[in-house]
Enzyme design. Structure first.
Site, PDB file in Angstrom:
ATOM      1  N   LEU A 128       0.847  -1.200   0.000  1.00  0.00           N
ATOM      2  CA  LEU A 128       0.000   0.000   0.000  1.00  0.00           C
ATOM      3  C   LEU A 128       0.878   1.244   0.000  1.00  0.00           C
ATOM      4  O   LEU A 128       1.689   1.449   0.907  1.00  0.00           O
ATOM      5  CB  LEU A 128      -0.911   0.006   1.227  1.00  0.00           C
ATOM      6  CG  LEU A 128      -1.765   1.261   1.440  1.00  0.00           C
ATOM      7  CD1 LEU A 128      -2.671   1.504   0.252  1.00  0.00           C
ATOM      8  CD2 LEU A 128      -2.592   1.135   2.714  1.00  0.00           C
ATOM      9  N   HIS A 232       7.115   1.602  11.077  1.00  0.00           N
ATOM     10  CA  HIS A 232       7.702   2.863  10.636  1.00  0.00           C
ATOM     11  C   HIS A 232       6.757   3.991  11.026  1.00  0.00           C
ATOM     12  O   HIS A 232       5.523   3.822  11.039  1.00  0.00           O
ATOM     13  CB  HIS A 232       7.888   2.813   9.118  1.00  0.00           C
ATOM     14  CG  HIS A 232       8.733   3.900   8.555  1.00  0.00           C
ATOM     15  ND1 HIS A 232       8.276   5.191   8.405  1.00  0.00           N
ATOM     16  CD2 HIS A 232      10.005   3.901   8.075  1.00  0.00           C
ATOM     17  CE1 HIS A 232       9.222   5.934   7.869  1.00  0.00           C
ATOM     18  NE2 HIS A 232      10.284   5.171   7.661  1.00  0.00           N
TER      19      HIS A 232
END
Length: 342
Positions: A128, A232
């Site tokens: 994505l 992240h």
């Protein structure tokens, strides 16, 4: 003039330039979206095959989806019907090992990193990425949830579970603490080189060079210990969306950067569980109401999804002309839709 609806559709071979532009904007760490024209062209070709050929899906080919707004591609994502098909799917599994000494009256528990390939046959969602210029517009949420509606639309293509790997934490200088503490010592290469090798050439080198014995978490630097299972910073919203959909953290992390691998039963995923199919009774702006839903139509290469008002009554579903045009549907057609989660 009304702005065009963002529409999620199956990728085509002709999307190569747009896909390459997205990959180049994505930087490092996106294993499923390397900025390599030949690799991306091969992925597009494999996706076209996967949409039409069960053998291609069972062989590990991913279906690529694109979000398009007025002819411009602004996001992409992929769905693997089966992982572990052409080569094992590697992860670190975090396990607990307890020890006790009566001689000194002490007990101690350790967390171990074990190189495993426990996932074999699961569906995987990944890749994505949203164009930075389109972030904050809701496109990411649309792209993410459209994958689940695609799975619901093609439920017989998939088994019982779905996984999602998220990019792991990197420090302010773009370094992965987990890679620097673990991976570098086994693979003798930079993180970005290893990531690219995995994306372009496959993961045979993981089996060849990877650790043969468990690794004690307590022996790693503090920064690496803290990074295990941490997404992240750019992926925190994606992590939260996965949890809201019913995914769970199951003690599996990525072998390169320690990012979390989340797991869910497909039929328990909120978007899949709430999805229903109705016959399109009418295209009428006034009767469509204001209750926005994620709606989809088509199958395989004709799959399309968008967000717009959908109303249901005893006769079926009612939508506005914009959604009907975006999905290419007419009265009498089947419409798969799911209400937005509160």
């Amino acid at each position: 003039m009304t702005a065009p609806l963002p529409v999620v559709r199956a990728a085509r071979a002709t999307d190569i330039d747009a896909l390459l532009a997205l990959a180049e904007a994505g930087g490092s760490g996106l294993t499923n979206l390397p900025p390599d024209r030949d690799v991306l062209a091969a992925k597009l070709a494999a996706s076209v095959s996967a949409l039409a050929d069960p053998a291609a899906r069972e062989g590990g080919a991913a279906v690529l989806l694109m979000t398009e707004i007025g002819g411009r591609i602004v996001a992409t994502a992929c769905i693997f019907a089966r992982v572990g098909a052409d080569w094992p799917f590697y992860s670190y599994r975090l396990t607990r090992q307890a020890a006790k000494s009566r001689a000194v009256g002490r007990s101690k528990a350790q967390t171990l990193l074990n190189l495993v390939n426990d996932f074999d046959g699961e569906c995987e969602i990944g890749g994505l990425f949203v164009d930075p210029a389109a972030r904050g517009t809701g496109v990411g949420g649309l792209m993410a949830r459209a994958r689940y509606l695609f799975i619901a639309k093609h439920r017989d293509w998939f088994r019982s579970r779905v996984i999602a790997e998220l990019r792991g934490y990197q420090d302010a200088d773009g370094r992965s603490p987990v890679w620097e503490a673990v991976g570098r010592h086994f693979y003798d290469m930079d993180f970005h080189e290893a990531d690219r090798t995995n994306a372009v050439s496959g993961n045979q080198f993981i089996a060849d060079l990877g650790p043969r014995s468990p690794i004690y978490r307590s022996l790693l630097p503090a920064a690496a210990q803290a990074a295990l299972g941490r997404p992240h910073d750019d992926g925190r919203a994606a992590y939260d969306m996965l949890i809201a959909e019913g995914f769970r953290a199951d003690d599996y992390v990525d072998i390169f950067d320690g990012g979390p691998t989340l797991v869910a039963d497909i039929d328990a995923v909120q978007t899949v569980r709430r999805a229903r199919t109705d016959r399109l009774a009418a295209i009428d702006e006034a009767r469509a109401g204001t209750c926005v839903a994620l709606a989809a139509a088509g199958h395989g290469e004709t799959f399309r999804a968008a967000l717009a008002p959908v109303a249901c009554n005893g006769d079926g579903a009612v939508v506005g002309s914009a959604l009907a045009a975006a999905l290419g549907i007419a009265a009498g057609d089947a419409l798969l839709h799911t209400a937005l989660m509160p």
